[in-house]
Design an enzyme around this catalytic site. Structure first.
Site, PDB file in Angstrom:
ATOM      1  N   THR A  28      52.903  36.678  34.783  1.00 49.97           N
ATOM      2  CA  THR A  28      51.857  36.771  35.802  1.00 49.97           C
ATOM      3  C   THR A  28      52.414  37.078  37.179  1.00 49.97           C
ATOM      4  O   THR A  28      51.670  37.397  38.110  1.00 49.97           O
ATOM      5  CB  THR A  28      51.064  35.449  35.898  1.00 49.97           C
ATOM      6  OG1 THR A  28      51.989  34.396  36.202  1.00 49.97           O
ATOM      7  CG2 THR A  28      50.347  35.144  34.610  1.00 49.97           C
ATOM      8  N   CYS A  32      54.751  28.390  40.862  1.00 52.33           N
ATOM      9  CA  CYS A  32      53.910  27.208  41.018  1.00 52.33           C
ATOM     10  C   CYS A  32      54.732  25.958  41.263  1.00 52.33           C
ATOM     11  O   CYS A  32      55.922  25.914  40.985  1.00 52.33           O
ATOM     12  CB  CYS A  32      53.105  26.961  39.733  1.00 52.33           C
ATOM     13  SG  CYS A  32      51.892  28.220  39.366  1.00 52.33           S
ATOM     14  N   ARG A  39      46.701  26.736  33.406  1.00 52.84           N
ATOM     15  CA  ARG A  39      47.115  26.635  32.017  1.00 52.84           C
ATOM     16  C   ARG A  39      48.627  26.708  31.893  1.00 52.84           C
ATOM     17  O   ARG A  39      49.273  27.446  32.638  1.00 52.84           O
ATOM     18  CB  ARG A  39      46.497  27.800  31.234  1.00 52.84           C
ATOM     19  CG  ARG A  39      45.934  27.447  29.896  1.00 52.84           C
ATOM     20  CD  ARG A  39      44.997  28.568  29.442  1.00 52.84           C
ATOM     21  NE  ARG A  39      45.772  29.773  29.095  1.00 52.84           N
ATOM     22  CZ  ARG A  39      46.131  30.074  27.836  1.00 52.84           C
ATOM     23  NH1 ARG A  39      45.777  29.291  26.841  1.00 52.84           N
ATOM     24  NH2 ARG A  39      46.820  31.153  27.586  1.00 52.84           N
ATOM     25  N   ARG A  61      55.112  35.751  43.605  1.00 52.91           N
ATOM     26  CA  ARG A  61      54.301  35.337  44.753  1.00 52.91           C
ATOM     27  C   ARG A  61      53.720  33.952  44.496  1.00 52.91           C
ATOM     28  O   ARG A  61      53.608  33.508  43.343  1.00 52.91           O
ATOM     29  CB  ARG A  61      53.209  36.359  45.041  1.00 52.91           C
ATOM     30  CG  ARG A  61      52.275  36.592  43.906  1.00 52.91           C
ATOM     31  CD  ARG A  61      51.231  37.658  44.244  1.00 52.91           C
ATOM     32  NE  ARG A  61      50.169  37.593  43.232  1.00 52.91           N
ATOM     33  CZ  ARG A  61      50.298  38.039  41.986  1.00 52.91           C
ATOM     34  NH1 ARG A  61      51.417  38.624  41.593  1.00 52.91           N
ATOM     35  NH2 ARG A  61      49.300  37.911  41.125  1.00 52.91           N
ATOM     36  N   CYS A  66      47.869  26.137  43.201  1.00 47.23           N
ATOM     37  CA  CYS A  66      48.650  24.973  43.647  1.00 47.23           C
ATOM     38  C   CYS A  66      49.322  25.210  45.001  1.00 47.23           C
ATOM     39  O   CYS A  66      49.876  24.285  45.585  1.00 47.23           O
ATOM     40  CB  CYS A  66      49.692  24.593  42.593  1.00 47.23           C
ATOM     41  SG  CYS A  66      50.940  25.854  42.308  1.00 47.23           S
TER      42      CYS A  66
END
Ligand SMILES: [Zn+2]
Length: 355
Positions: A28, A32, A39, A61, A66
């Site tokens: 993706t 995070c 998920r 990025r 979060c």
């Protein structure tokens, strides 16, 4: 970073690990905090990072759910802190109080501490020190005298460098081990009250301080301890600091306080480094037994290994292996002869008694 534990924290959405590390999801392109409510990704698509800057450097990025940069350091703060790093690198030789650094980035000292650490992984002070040590190495390599290089690098005094020498300047046992591959060592010989003494120095500091019967024998000894190093007689540029060091050691042999400010370049196994660091803390005029040293470094059963580490010492006097004797009070061994060991112990005791 322990990837196993980090992955476990991600699976458990462990918020207590937030800030310790970040995880990136390659599929993706997002990174995070461990506690992110999104998920859980597949393990094989995950990579771990110590800082947001590291994740961004990898092309990821910040996650919009979060928000890994928020509350710690927003994007603008990351940029400012990166600019501050460049500033510190360019001004490492100046005094850099935390307040002044904080003003430059419009943060309170408290927030600078926290956010600097969040972005870079170290405190501002650690970063300044790292820059200074780098400058010091360059100065020494460039042929400046040690005192000069220490001051040019921004350290206020030689003793501050010495405090770090054991852990920072000399601590590269894995990179170097013995042998000294790729290292240039310059040497000089001088007569002292205990016989001929050879000093050898790398760009980091003294790596060889030993007694011998003749210059030829000392050269052979130096060669056998650093078979891979490039050895050369001391040049004119280094003559002055060498003479200072020699004088300091001669005074030490006469019973004066030890020459603690001399930079050392110790190379050895982790265990040897531990023993040598402990030896440097034995006060002048005091003695320890091999057993006491083993206990003090947390390896009470490694008495023989302690004796071997003493025997492997390459830096006489400054790593005072002469202060370690047998538990029954007998002298044990000494690489440079028991006569010298006895003399050193007697003189240090006498000097202590005279205090
Ligand atoms: Zn997220």
């Amino acid at each position: 970073m322990d990837e196993e534990l980090s992955w476990q924290a991600v699976q458990e959405r462990d918020a207590s690990r937030d800030g310790d590390f970040y995880y990136g999801v390659l599929t993706t392109g997002v990174y995070c905090r461990p506690s992110c409510p999104s998920r859980r990704p597949l393990r094989k698509n995950v990579r771990f990072y110590a800082t947001p800057a590291a994740a961004e450097a990898d092309g990821l990025r910040a996650c919009k759910r979060c928000r890994p940069l928020e509350n710690r350091a927003d994007r603008r703060t990351v940029v400012r802190i990166e600019q501050l790093c460049r500033y510190i690198e360019a001004h490492a030789q100046d005094t850099l109080p935390l307040e002044a650094l904080a003003q430059r980035v419009h943060l309170s000292p408290f927030h600078l501490q926290r956010q600097f650490k969040a972005v870079t992984g170290v405190s501002p002070k650690q970063y300044v020190d790292a820059c200074r040590l780098r400058a010091l190495r360059q100065g020494l390599r460039g042929g400046s005298s040690v005192t000069r290089a220490i001051h040019d690098a921004g350290f206020g005094s030689a003793s501050r460098v010495y405090e770090r020498a054991a852990t920072r300047l000399g601590m590269t046992p894995r990179q170097y081990r013995a042998g000294g591959a790729g290292v240039a060592i310059s040497w000089a010989v001088s007569r002292t009250p205990l016989g001929l003494l050879m000093m050898g120095a790398s760009d980091r500091g003294l790596c060889f301080v030993q007694f011998g019967d003749s210059e030829a024998a000392l050269q052979q000894q130096l060669r056998s301890e650093y078979p891979e190093a490039v050895l050369e007689p001391m040049g004119d540029a280094q003559r002055a600091p060498f003479q200072d060091w020699m004088r300091a050691l001669a005074a030490h042999i006469e019973g004066q306080p030890p020459a603690r400010q001399l930079p050392l370049d110790l190379r050895g196994t982790a265990f040897q480094m531990k023993v040598w660091a402990y030896l440097q803390q034995i006060p002048n005029g005091e003695l320890r037994s091999y057993t006491e040293v083993a206990e003090a470094i947390g390896s009470p059963r490694a008495v023989r290994a302690v004796a071997s580490a003493c025997a492997a010492n390459r830096v006489a006097l400054l790593v005072p292996c002469h202060r370690v004797i047998r538990g029954d009070g007998s002298l044990g061994g000494y690489k440079w002869g028991l006569e010298r060991k006895r003399t050193l112990i007697d003189r240090e005791r006498a000097a202590k008694a005279g205090d």
